[in-house]
Design a protein around this motif. Structure first.
Motif, mmCIF file in Angstrom:
data_model
loop_
_atom_site.group_PDB
_atom_site.id
_atom_site.type_symbol
_atom_site.label_atom_id
_atom_site.label_comp_id
_atom_site.label_asym_id
_atom_site.label_seq_id
_atom_site.Cartn_x
_atom_site.Cartn_y
_atom_site.Cartn_z
ATOM 1 N N ARG A 501 48.344 -21.126 74.978
ATOM 2 C CA ARG A 501 47.051 -20.506 75.759
ATOM 3 C C ARG A 501 46.792 -19.094 75.103
ATOM 4 O O ARG A 501 45.759 -18.835 75.366
ATOM 5 C CB ARG A 501 47.533 -20.323 77.077
ATOM 6 C CG ARG A 501 47.553 -21.577 78.112
ATOM 7 C CD ARG A 501 47.891 -20.945 79.522
ATOM 8 N NE ARG A 501 46.836 -20.214 80.062
ATOM 9 C CZ ARG A 501 46.797 -19.550 81.278
ATOM 10 N NH1 ARG A 501 47.848 -19.632 81.941
ATOM 11 N NH2 ARG A 501 45.573 -18.885 81.682
ATOM 12 N N PHE A 502 47.602 -18.691 74.312
ATOM 13 C CA PHE A 502 47.281 -17.271 73.747
ATOM 14 C C PHE A 502 47.313 -16.992 72.443
ATOM 15 O O PHE A 502 47.694 -16.038 71.775
ATOM 16 C CB PHE A 502 48.241 -16.242 74.333
ATOM 17 C CG PHE A 502 48.487 -16.595 75.900
ATOM 18 C CD1 PHE A 502 47.928 -16.133 77.062
ATOM 19 C CD2 PHE A 502 49.780 -17.404 76.332
ATOM 20 C CE1 PHE A 502 47.830 -16.280 78.254
ATOM 21 C CE2 PHE A 502 49.946 -17.398 77.684
ATOM 22 C CZ PHE A 502 49.093 -17.159 78.648
ATOM 23 N N GLY A 503 46.414 -18.238 71.806
ATOM 24 C CA GLY A 503 46.132 -17.960 70.307
ATOM 25 C C GLY A 503 47.340 -18.647 69.310
ATOM 26 O O GLY A 503 48.493 -18.998 70.075
ATOM 27 N N LEU A 504 47.285 -18.700 68.263
ATOM 28 C CA LEU A 504 48.153 -19.315 67.343
ATOM 29 C C LEU A 504 49.357 -18.210 66.871
ATOM 30 O O LEU A 504 50.513 -18.538 66.454
ATOM 31 C CB LEU A 504 47.592 -19.733 66.142
ATOM 32 C CG LEU A 504 46.559 -21.041 66.476
ATOM 33 C CD1 LEU A 504 46.020 -21.467 65.136
ATOM 34 C CD2 LEU A 504 47.207 -21.968 67.228
ATOM 35 N N GLU A 505 49.199 -17.020 66.856
ATOM 36 C CA GLU A 505 50.094 -15.970 66.418
ATOM 37 C C GLU A 505 49.683 -14.657 67.166
ATOM 38 O O GLU A 505 48.765 -14.377 67.682
ATOM 39 C CB GLU A 505 50.184 -15.770 65.074
ATOM 40 C CG GLU A 505 48.583 -15.159 64.365
ATOM 41 C CD GLU A 505 48.917 -14.805 63.184
ATOM 42 O OE1 GLU A 505 48.304 -13.728 62.472
ATOM 43 O OE2 GLU A 505 49.742 -15.603 62.202
ATOM 44 N N HIS A 506 50.507 -13.664 67.133
ATOM 45 C CA HIS A 506 50.749 -12.496 67.743
ATOM 46 C C HIS A 506 51.603 -11.605 67.069
ATOM 47 O O HIS A 506 52.661 -11.723 66.661
ATOM 48 C CB HIS A 506 51.200 -12.564 69.254
ATOM 49 C CG HIS A 506 50.883 -11.101 69.964
ATOM 50 N ND1 HIS A 506 51.980 -10.274 70.336
ATOM 51 C CD2 HIS A 506 49.738 -10.325 70.248
ATOM 52 C CE1 HIS A 506 51.767 -9.125 70.824
ATOM 53 N NE2 HIS A 506 50.332 -9.085 70.914
ATOM 54 N N ASN A 507 51.041 -10.398 66.454
ATOM 55 C CA ASN A 507 51.701 -9.554 65.588
ATOM 56 C C ASN A 507 52.337 -10.339 64.327
ATOM 57 O O ASN A 507 53.222 -10.030 64.023
ATOM 58 C CB ASN A 507 52.823 -8.862 66.425
ATOM 59 C CG ASN A 507 52.212 -7.817 67.481
ATOM 60 O OD1 ASN A 507 50.999 -7.274 67.211
ATOM 61 N ND2 ASN A 507 52.853 -7.429 68.250
ATOM 62 N N GLY A 508 51.610 -11.196 63.885
ATOM 63 C CA GLY A 508 52.147 -11.761 62.895
ATOM 64 C C GLY A 508 53.050 -13.074 62.835
ATOM 65 O O GLY A 508 53.516 -13.524 62.146
ATOM 66 N N VAL A 509 53.263 -13.221 64.404
ATOM 67 C CA VAL A 509 54.207 -14.222 64.803
ATOM 68 C C VAL A 509 53.841 -15.298 65.193
ATOM 69 O O VAL A 509 52.880 -15.367 66.264
ATOM 70 C CB VAL A 509 55.610 -13.480 65.717
ATOM 71 C CG1 VAL A 509 56.679 -14.536 66.080
ATOM 72 C CG2 VAL A 509 56.234 -12.317 65.138
ATOM 73 N N SER A 510 54.281 -16.449 64.941
ATOM 74 C CA SER A 510 53.446 -17.783 65.226
ATOM 75 C C SER A 510 53.900 -17.978 66.672
ATOM 76 O O SER A 510 54.998 -17.727 67.337
ATOM 77 C CB SER A 510 54.095 -19.143 64.583
ATOM 78 O OG SER A 510 53.491 -20.404 65.231
ATOM 79 N N GLN A 511 52.846 -18.507 67.394
ATOM 80 C CA GLN A 511 53.091 -18.913 69.147
ATOM 81 C C GLN A 511 53.247 -20.173 69.252
ATOM 82 O O GLN A 511 53.549 -20.710 70.340
ATOM 83 C CB GLN A 511 51.942 -18.399 69.666
ATOM 84 C CG GLN A 511 51.729 -16.703 69.891
ATOM 85 C CD GLN A 511 52.960 -16.101 70.344
ATOM 86 O OE1 GLN A 511 52.984 -16.068 71.476
ATOM 87 N NE2 GLN A 511 53.577 -15.220 69.433
ATOM 88 N N LEU A 512 53.435 -20.924 68.176
ATOM 89 C CA LEU A 512 53.873 -22.310 68.325
ATOM 90 C C LEU A 512 55.336 -22.752 68.276
ATOM 91 O O LEU A 512 56.083 -21.856 67.737
ATOM 92 C CB LEU A 512 53.184 -23.217 67.214
ATOM 93 C CG LEU A 512 51.722 -23.063 67.063
ATOM 94 C CD1 LEU A 512 51.100 -23.970 65.909
ATOM 95 C CD2 LEU A 512 50.848 -23.519 68.384
ATOM 96 N N ALA A 513 55.809 -23.756 68.810
ATOM 97 C CA ALA A 513 57.266 -24.128 68.774
ATOM 98 C C ALA A 513 57.719 -24.511 67.703
ATOM 99 O O ALA A 513 56.874 -24.786 66.716
ATOM 100 C CB ALA A 513 57.425 -25.037 69.810
ATOM 101 N N ASP A 514 59.186 -24.251 67.524
ATOM 102 C CA ASP A 514 59.744 -24.509 66.153
ATOM 103 C C ASP A 514 59.609 -26.086 65.961
ATOM 104 O O ASP A 514 59.076 -26.953 66.669
ATOM 105 C CB ASP A 514 61.200 -24.198 66.377
ATOM 106 C CG ASP A 514 61.792 -24.413 64.991
ATOM 107 O OD1 ASP A 514 61.882 -23.475 64.098
ATOM 108 O OD2 ASP A 514 62.621 -25.331 64.826
ATOM 109 N N GLU A 515 59.454 -26.475 64.416
ATOM 110 C CA GLU A 515 59.417 -27.607 64.077
ATOM 111 C C GLU A 515 60.432 -28.733 64.500
ATOM 112 O O GLU A 515 60.095 -29.727 64.506
ATOM 113 C CB GLU A 515 59.576 -27.738 62.611
ATOM 114 C CG GLU A 515 58.535 -26.978 61.537
ATOM 115 C CD GLU A 515 58.569 -27.287 60.207
ATOM 116 O OE1 GLU A 515 59.491 -27.544 59.632
ATOM 117 O OE2 GLU A 515 57.875 -26.658 59.357
#
Length: 775
Positions: A501-515
């Motif tokens: 819901r909150f973008g793909l990254e924040h402060n350069g850190v991915s917001q997506l789950a691990d592979e």
């Protein structure tokens, strides 16, 4: 509610009730299922509560804390969890974001400081934390004792974070489970009967309005004209300019203020503070004062600050009440005219579905036709729409359907409630509601006996479907989702990751789950964003036809064509993405939950150490005080006793229904407060004698003193289920003939302290101060 009561009874090994007296909540199913879990699974039950409740009486362990200190208590748990390495390291590594900030904050909360702030014992905290952290699976349940605070939103966040840290999310027998006290609370929330969003949690932005206009068959450009309000100088009822209001200051002395107010994008007044939009003495951000109050299906008398409500009722032009039983807001004012009571029918006289606290829908047949002159709720609203000239627009959505990927009007009449149910399913994609059609819900009702009571899974004619199709239920082939965030199941069986819901990254850190976090059978490995028209081809590795591109909506939550859901089903991918759960809400003043003392705290020393948030200049069209109210003075010197509210099992809400039953009324024949005998003796108050309870707002109530050891000498507890008496004045003469309940009494909400949550504006019912006086 991420799981269900049935899941708890079947799978939980550890159960925490915090801010929840499930043994007397309505319904009491949560407590029954917890006791089943004890019998079946050997589950341990722990209650954390300021009051020794009936639930605590059945617990294996009871921990008493001071009202308003839940966050400090949970941080004490997290301190010990991180210190001992009890956290679920894999969950945090692969599916969480920002947990390091939680760990850093928890480091400050050693057991001694937790005991100092909350009043619990160090050994209780240590024993319980070890038990909760090392027993799997563990679930926690909360209710109004958590939410009804000036930090209510932060309270709920810290509980979810606790379960995330321990890996109790997305697991059978785990989760975060809210015990609602009324029928269809989840359903009314899904429909967003609130002032700050549209149905199914869509925001108030223009994209959401366009989505609904399409589903309702309305021209967006014409529709929004009713919301555009040119800025004009506010005037009172006599036509005189209203001076010195926040509205004037904002619009006439702010060079950046817009020339026009598009109220469709603005929050309305909240249920907790609507009266602020009426009273001339209150500041608002609005172009005029509220003049009409329509009450239908809500207990205004159960809201805080009843004296303010009464003042507002005196000043509005019109009060309309549509209820099966007299809503006692009608007798809070002595105005001789301008009040209309419309008799609406009960649930036995209507048909449709409700959504239970576990997100399952339950279809209900009409048992009898409405009696006397009463009408079903929708009929009242249809008559209202006809009277004011928007009936055709109001009902058009029920005549729409998707044809060749586009929403079109397919008929000139509707069948209630089936077409309304299908309209809801069609328009509320944001909660994955598309599969919950009237036909499917009716089928579940007609085949109850084919559902397993423990797993909710159906067989025979409802093979593979979960009872009530708990949302998300992505399409008409989907079985529903019994447990949220379960990554062990494929998409087609109710599996899902966390929502993106909150973008793909924040402060350069991915917001997506691990592979490594991939649903079984998914063609997309690891985390992925929510599916939109723009990214669907690249994420799913497909190619759309020109026709598919033409009819497809902009995103999974606004796609009437159903193509995004179809393509996601084929790929085994959840439309809303596969992301990390964030512990940081960077839009909030407190990005992580923090302990803040109640607005009126008994500990002036802790007010200095853990102050309230700064005042809100504007939220829900009104300003709200926090730190200015909290630190105006040491309130505890004049009001030394803590005050909390409680439920009664025989009464619900304001009690306006149950108090009309002589049998239920006989169980609790009068309003009272539980008072420790030592505290009562201090004021010379004997058991069963009347006393006055005074609040910092200058209000008071007269109630019976009931001696009770369930409360400590520093606090009292009283029910919120009464009305009909206001600050010692009997309001009996105001009841219309034949409507007065068998019992009436003071409302505890008359003395609810000032204090509101910064996000929801729910009042601080459960952590105020008061002073006792012998009557």
């Amino acid at each position: 509610m991420t799981n269900s009561n049935n899941d708890m009874a079947t799978n939980s090994k550890m159960i925490l009730f915090i801010g929840s007296n499930a043994a007397v909540a309505n319904p009491v199913g949560g407590m029954k299922h917890a006791l089943k879990a004890r019998d079946r699974n050997g589950a341990k039950i722990v209650v954390v509560d300021p009051i020794f409740t009936k639930t605590a009486a059945k617990a294996d362990m009871y921990i008493r804390i001071r009202p308003g200190t839940d966050i400090a208590f949970v941080y004490g748990m997290l301190h010990l969890i991180f210190k001992n390495g009890w956290e679920d390291k894999e969950m945090l590594r692969t599916r969480a974001y920002g947990w390091e900030q939680i760990r850093d904050e928890a480091e400050k909360w050693n057991p001694e400081e937790v005991a100092n702030v909350t009043g619990c014992k160090v050994e209780e905290l240590e024993t319980f934390t070890r038990m909760f952290a090392t027993t799997k699976p563990a679930t926690l349940l909360w209710a109004l004792g958590i939410t009804q605070h000036s930090v209510g939103s932060a309270n709920t966040r810290i509980l979810a974070i606790l379960q995330l840290v321990l890996g109790n999310v997305g697991k059978p027998g785990g989760g975060c489970n809210i015990l609602r006290g009324h029928d269809n609370v989840q359903g009314s929330t899904d429909m967003n009967c609130l002032a700050d969003s549209l149905p199914a949690y869509y925001g108030l932005g223009d994209a959401a309005w366009k989505h609904f206009c399409k589903g309702w068959g309305q021209d967006y450009d014409e529709f929004i004209k009713r919301f555009a309000v040119s800025v004009k100088e506010p005037r009172d009822k006599k036509g005189e300019p209203v001076k010195n209001t926040l509205f004037n200051e904002y619009f006439y002395h702010n060079p950046t203020a817009p020339e026009d107010r598009n109220w469709r994008n603005e929050k309305g007044y909240s249920l907790a503070k609507w009266w602020q939009g009426v009273l001339e003495s209150e500041d608002t951000f609005s172009s005029g004062r509220l003049r009409v109050l329509w009450v239908q299906g809500t207990g205004i008398a159960s809201m805080a600050h009843t004296t303010k409500i009464a003042d507002a009722l005196d000043q509005i032009d019109l009060l309309v009440i549509a209820e099966p039983f007299l809503n006692e807001v009608a007798i809070m004012t002595d105005r001789p005219d301008g009040i209309y009571v419309l008799p609406s029918s009960t649930q036995f006289e209507t048909e449709g579905y409700c959504t239970a606290t576990n997100r399952s829908a339950q279809w209900r047949d009409q048992i009898i036709k409405p009696i006397y002159e009463s009408k079903e709720d929708q009929e009242i609203m249809f008559l209202f729409a006809k009277k004011f000239g928007f009936y055709d627009e109001y009902v058009k959505g029920m005549m729409m359907d998707v044809v060749d990927g586009e929403v079109k009007q397919v008929k000139n009449d509707f069948v209630w409630p089936d077409d309304a149910t299908d309209e809801i399913a069609r328009t509320t994609q944001s909660i994955g509601n598309n599969g919950r059609t009237a036909a499917r819900l009716r089928k579940h009702q007609q085949n109850w006996e084919y559902f397993d009571k423990e797993t909710l899974l159906g067989s025979g004619p409802v093979e593979g479907e979960y009872y009530g199709l708990p949302w998300p239920c992505w399409d008409e082939k989907h079985p529903g989702s019994p447990n949220l965030y379960d990554i062990t199941k494929p998409y087609a069986e109710g599996g899902m990751g966390f929502r993106n819901r909150f973008g793909l990254e924040h402060n350069g850190v991915s917001q997506l789950a691990d592979e490594s976090i991939t649903l079984p059978g998914s063609k997309v490995k690891g985390g992925h964003p929510q599916i939109t028209k723009e990214n669907i081809e690249s994420v799913l590795g497909i190619t759309l036809t020109d026709e598919e591109r033409r009819v497809m909506g902009p995103s999974w939550s606004m796609d009437y064509s159903g193509l995004i859901a179809k393509k996601c089903r084929e790929a085994g991918v959840v439309p809303y993405g596969n992301a990390r759960a964030r512990t940081i809400v960077w839009e909030f003043d407190d990005q992580i939950p923090k302990h803040r003392e109640p607005i009126h705290s008994p500990r002036w020393d802790l007010v200095q150490k853990y102050p309230a948030l700064g005042d809100q200049a504007r939220n829900f069209r009104v300003p709200t005080r926090f730190i200015s109210e909290q630190q105006a003075k040491d309130w505890s010197k004049e009001f030394p006793t803590i005050m909390s509210s409680m439920r009664l099992v025989n009464l619900s809400g304001a009690g306006m229904i149950e108090r009309t039953s002589k049998y239920l009324a006989a169980i609790t024949p009068e309003m009272f407060a539980h008072v420790n005998p030592k505290l009562a003796a201090k004021y010379g108050i004997k058991d069963n004698e009347f006393m006055w309870i005074h609040s910092p707002q200058g209000t008071k109530i007269k109630v019976k003193c009931y001696y009770s050891e369930s409360v400590t000498p520093d606090r009292i507890c009283l029910p919120y289920n009464f009305a009909g008496v206001m600050q010692g004045v009997d309001l009996s003469p105001r009841y219309p003939e034949g409507t007065k309940p068998y019992i009436i009494g003071e409302s505890s909400n008359t003395i609810t302290n000032y204090g509101f949550d910064p996000v929801t504006q729910i009042a601080e019912f459960n952590a105020g101060l008061c002073r006792l006086e012998k009557a």
